[in-house]
Design a protein around this motif. Structure first.
Motif, PDB file in Angstrom:
ATOM      1  N   ALA A  41       2.729 -24.510  23.293  1.00 25.34           N
ATOM      2  CA  ALA A  41       3.351 -23.240  22.926  1.00 25.34           C
ATOM      3  C   ALA A  41       4.631 -23.049  23.715  1.00 25.34           C
ATOM      4  O   ALA A  41       4.647 -23.226  24.937  1.00 25.34           O
ATOM      5  CB  ALA A  41       2.377 -22.102  23.203  1.00 25.34           C
ATOM      6  N   ARG A  42       5.684 -22.707  22.988  1.00 26.40           N
ATOM      7  CA  ARG A  42       6.954 -22.478  23.675  1.00 26.40           C
ATOM      8  C   ARG A  42       7.347 -21.043  23.443  1.00 26.40           C
ATOM      9  O   ARG A  42       7.713 -20.663  22.326  1.00 26.40           O
ATOM     10  CB  ARG A  42       8.021 -23.424  23.126  1.00 26.40           C
ATOM     11  CG  ARG A  42       7.773 -24.864  23.549  1.00 26.40           C
ATOM     12  CD  ARG A  42       8.832 -25.755  22.982  1.00 26.40           C
ATOM     13  NE  ARG A  42       8.695 -25.858  21.534  1.00 26.40           N
ATOM     14  CZ  ARG A  42       9.593 -26.484  20.770  1.00 26.40           C
ATOM     15  NH1 ARG A  42      10.657 -26.999  21.303  1.00 26.40           N
ATOM     16  NH2 ARG A  42       9.432 -26.549  19.476  1.00 26.40           N
ATOM     17  N   PHE A  43       7.259 -20.262  24.444  1.00 25.22           N
ATOM     18  CA  PHE A  43       7.520 -18.851  24.259  1.00 25.22           C
ATOM     19  C   PHE A  43       9.000 -18.523  24.350  1.00 25.22           C
ATOM     20  O   PHE A  43       9.409 -17.444  23.993  1.00 25.22           O
ATOM     21  CB  PHE A  43       6.741 -18.044  25.290  1.00 25.22           C
ATOM     22  CG  PHE A  43       5.264 -18.208  25.118  1.00 25.22           C
ATOM     23  CD1 PHE A  43       4.522 -18.888  26.066  1.00 25.22           C
ATOM     24  CD2 PHE A  43       4.623 -17.718  23.993  1.00 25.22           C
ATOM     25  CE1 PHE A  43       3.165 -19.055  25.899  1.00 25.22           C
ATOM     26  CE2 PHE A  43       3.268 -17.894  23.831  1.00 25.22           C
ATOM     27  CZ  PHE A  43       2.531 -18.556  24.784  1.00 25.22           C
ATOM     28  N   ASN A  44       9.765 -19.432  24.885  1.00 22.44           N
ATOM     29  CA  ASN A  44      11.181 -19.112  25.035  1.00 22.44           C
ATOM     30  C   ASN A  44      11.970 -19.321  23.759  1.00 22.44           C
ATOM     31  O   ASN A  44      13.161 -19.127  23.716  1.00 22.44           O
ATOM     32  CB  ASN A  44      11.793 -19.940  26.164  1.00 22.44           C
ATOM     33  CG  ASN A  44      11.597 -21.425  25.883  1.00 22.44           C
ATOM     34  OD1 ASN A  44      10.792 -21.785  25.027  1.00 22.44           O
ATOM     35  ND2 ASN A  44      12.296 -22.279  26.596  1.00 22.44           N
ATOM     36  N   LEU A  45      11.287 -19.723  22.695  1.00 21.87           N
ATOM     37  CA  LEU A  45      11.993 -19.902  21.433  1.00 21.87           C
ATOM     38  C   LEU A  45      12.135 -18.608  20.663  1.00 21.87           C
ATOM     39  O   LEU A  45      12.744 -18.582  19.612  1.00 21.87           O
ATOM     40  CB  LEU A  45      11.267 -20.925  20.562  1.00 21.87           C
ATOM     41  CG  LEU A  45      11.553 -22.371  20.910  1.00 21.87           C
ATOM     42  CD1 LEU A  45      10.952 -23.260  19.837  1.00 21.87           C
ATOM     43  CD2 LEU A  45      13.028 -22.634  21.005  1.00 21.87           C
ATOM     44  N   VAL A  46      11.545 -17.584  21.180  1.00 22.52           N
ATOM     45  CA  VAL A  46      11.681 -16.304  20.499  1.00 22.52           C
ATOM     46  C   VAL A  46      13.144 -15.880  20.581  1.00 22.52           C
ATOM     47  O   VAL A  46      13.738 -15.910  21.649  1.00 22.52           O
ATOM     48  CB  VAL A  46      10.783 -15.262  21.169  1.00 22.52           C
ATOM     49  CG1 VAL A  46      11.007 -13.895  20.571  1.00 22.52           C
ATOM     50  CG2 VAL A  46       9.337 -15.684  21.020  1.00 22.52           C
TER      51      VAL A  46
END
Lengths: 505, 126
Positions: A131-136
């Motif tokens: 999961a990559r949350f910084n792609l938001v």
């Protein structure tokens, strides 16, 4: 029985009772332990059996305060004696509750704590390593303003580079703009050589003509070259305007290509072609040239209309007619007559020509006359009257018709609205049934009230009725056949006199 | 008299050497079930297991079956002829008495168990 009660094998009050229950598999379960454990079910805690329970069974039989059943309603009050004073929780528990920041009100909040594991219901947390949350995408959107050209009003100087934003901005800092574009898309856009889309066999570049022509530098080709250059420029501009992350290598696509012997041959042929350009004629034979031109020009001469289109003055088609044509003559004649007429009317009296018209008073059309113009085959005209009382026609039946009394069998009496013979033709079903009944001689049973007759009587009645009907039908058919000729004659008579709705056969 | 003897006595003939060092308890195993076949099977297994270990055992005592009746109208509404359903629920109970140490009993009871059979063990010191 007079004796004492026999000493039982087990004294319930001094024994420990265990029940075998299924293991709660949420807690640590290894395959070696069995599915069931012994759980103590009685409350005599002063009696304990040390060797009976295993270690994991012990934990089931632990009666901690921290177990989830700790606050369940107890059946006996024996356990309350073991509690500590104060808030009712052991000290360690209280300390832990306070550490977590939960209020200290005697309630054990620790029982609501849950270990995070990968088991459990829907609320378990699963760690997703990918999961990559910084792609938001960020709330702030950054635009690339490096190519914005400022308005001339804002620009003070005439320097070349001054109309960019950088000169005007008070503070500019390089910012790495993170674009929320798929890396795949970026890769596609970045694909400068596009070798995947072209065929491998192709040797030519996209603007091969340009490249081929550039080393030559001939004057005749300048026009073409310029056109092609401008095309290339447009393409370059277009590319620049697209995603700014695209490499600037696209502008430098034009390169020198290795010359091949075929190129030389092509150049020679091209030179020849250009040199033979003075002819300016079609490729096919030169002799027919002049004839063809003249023929073409003279072909339509015969059909040449007056070029009324090119004149500035507006002319009607009649005006543009020439004198040698028929239409011109006709037009001339018409004008002569008109003038004659005009001149004549001034001189003599006008002759009044009367055309007979129909005036409103002389003619009187009404429905009858109109209808009478129609053929008599289609309609039978009669005066329309309001419908009267049909009974007026006949005298009331109470008054005997003078001839009626003397009517015998030979006299056919006419009755009813249409004055048809009465009692002469085959009649309705009910009367036939009555006749049949007479013939059969069955006496009619007195009609019973429905609901009072029993099932058998009802059945009998129905069956008798059916039989009657059957006989009546048969008799009717017989009679019909007998008197068919008579019916035909009656039908003929009816057809003439009365309306056509009566069908006797 | 006989009862008093039995209360605290042990039968020396049946005891092995190991058992004399361990505490002996009176153990009553109560088996109850709705299914007779399973129940009888479990009982037989238990008795066999105990006999193998040379325990003093009092064979399965069959308590009279308790039958619970439920009699209801068949119809969900009140209409129609008044037909009644008679349901019954049978509970079978067997009692086995043993005298042995508790861990042995643990072994026996943990080996076999059929679904639907409820096992209750009561232990008392001898």
């Amino acid at each position: 029985m007079g004796g004492k009660k026999k000493k039982s094998f087990i004294d319930k009050k001094r024994s420990a009772t265990f029940t075998l229950v299924a293991r709660d598999s949420a807690s640590s379960s290894d395959p070696l332990s069995s599915n069931r454990v012994f759980v103590r079910t009685d409350n005599h805690y002063d009696y304990s059996v040390p060797g009976f329970l295993d270690s994991d069974e012990e934990q089931y039989n632990r009666h901690d305060e921290s177990s989830i059943f700790a606050d369940a309603v107890e059946e006996s009050g024996a356990r309350y004696a073991g509690r500590s004073n104060g808030s009712g929780l052991p000290e360690e528990v209280r300390k832990e509750i306070l550490e977590l920041g939960l209020p200290d009100d005697g309630y054990n909040y620790l029982m609501h704590l849950r270990e995070i594991r990968n088991q459990g219901g829907g609320s378990a947390y699963y760690e997703n390593p990918r999961a990559r949350f910084n792609l938001v995408p960020l709330d702030v959107k950054a635009y690339d303003a490096s190519r914005v050209r400022l308005n001339s009003d804002a620009v003070k100087d005439d320097e070349p580079g001054v109309d960019t934003i950088y000169k005007v901005a008070s503070k500019s800092a390089p910012v790495r703009v993170q674009k929320a574009i798929d890396p795949d898309v970026i890769r596609l856009l970045d694909d400068s050589d596009l070798s995947r889309f072209g065929s491998d066999v192709e040797d030519l570049e996209e603007d091969f003509v340009l490249m081929a022509n550039q080393p030559d530098g001939e004057e005749d080709e300048n026009g073409d070259v310029q056109v092609k250059n401008s095309c290339a420029d447009e393409e370059a501009v277009y590319e620049r305007e697209s995603d700014s992350e695209v490499d600037d290598e696209m502008d430098d696509v034009v390169q020198q290509r290795v010359r091949r012997p075929l190129d030389d041959a092509f150049d020679e042929a091209f030179k020849e072609y250009l040199s033979s350009d003075e002819d300016n004629g079609p490729i096919f034979g030169d002799e027919n040239q002049a004839d063809l031109e003249e023929k073409l020009k003279g072909a339509l001469k015969d059909f040449n209309l007056e070029d009324s289109v090119q004149e500035e003055v507006y002319k009607a088609p009649a005006d543009s007619v020439k004198d040698d044509q028929e239409s011109a003559q006709v037009i001339r004649k018409c004008t002569e007559y008109a003038q004659k007429y005009l001149n004549e009317s001034e001189g003599e009296e006008r002759e009044v020509v009367l055309v007979s018209e129909s005036s409103d008073e002389s003619e009187m059309w009404d429905c009858e006359t109109i209808v009478s113009t129609y053929s008599n085959l289609d309609n039978h005209p009669a005066k329309i009257e309001a419908p009267g009382n049909p009974k007026r026609r006949l005298p009331p039946k109470s008054i005997p018709f003078p001839g009626e009394l003397g009517a015998g069998k030979d006299v056919i009496t006419l009755g009813g609205k249409e004055m048809l013979p009465v009692n002469y033709l085959p009649q309705r079903r009910k009367i036939m049934e009555g006749l049949v009944r007479e013939k059969l001689g069955s006496a009619e049973k007195p009609k019973k009230v429905v609901g009072e007759e029993s099932k058998e009587e009802k059945k009998e009645r129905k069956v008798a009725l059916k039989n009657e009907r059957r006989e009546a039908r048969r008799a009717k058919k017989e009679l019909k056949g007998l008197y068919k000729s008579e019916t035909q004659r009656a039908q003929k008579a009816v057809a003439v006199t009365g309306p056509s709705s009566i069908h006797l056969m | 008299m006989a009862a008093a003897v039995g209360y605290g006595a042990m039968k020396p003939t049946k005891l092995g050497v190991e058992e004399s060092h361990e505490t002996l308890n009176r153990i009553r195993i109560t088996l109850s079930s709705r299914d007779v076949k399973n129940l009888e099977k479990v009982c037989a297994d238990l008795v066999k297991g105990a006999k193998d270990k040379q325990l003093r055992i009092k064979g399965p005592v069959r308590i009279p079956t308790k039958v619970l009746h439920i009699t209801t109208r068949k119809s969900p509404c009140g209409e129609g002829t008044n037909t009644w359903d008679r349901f019954e629920f049978r509970i079978h109970k067997r009692v086995i008495d043993l005298i042995s140490s508790p861990d042995v009993v643990k072994q026996i009871t943990s080996i076999n168990i059929e679904p639907g059979v409820e096992v209750e063990v009561t232990i008392q010191d001898v």
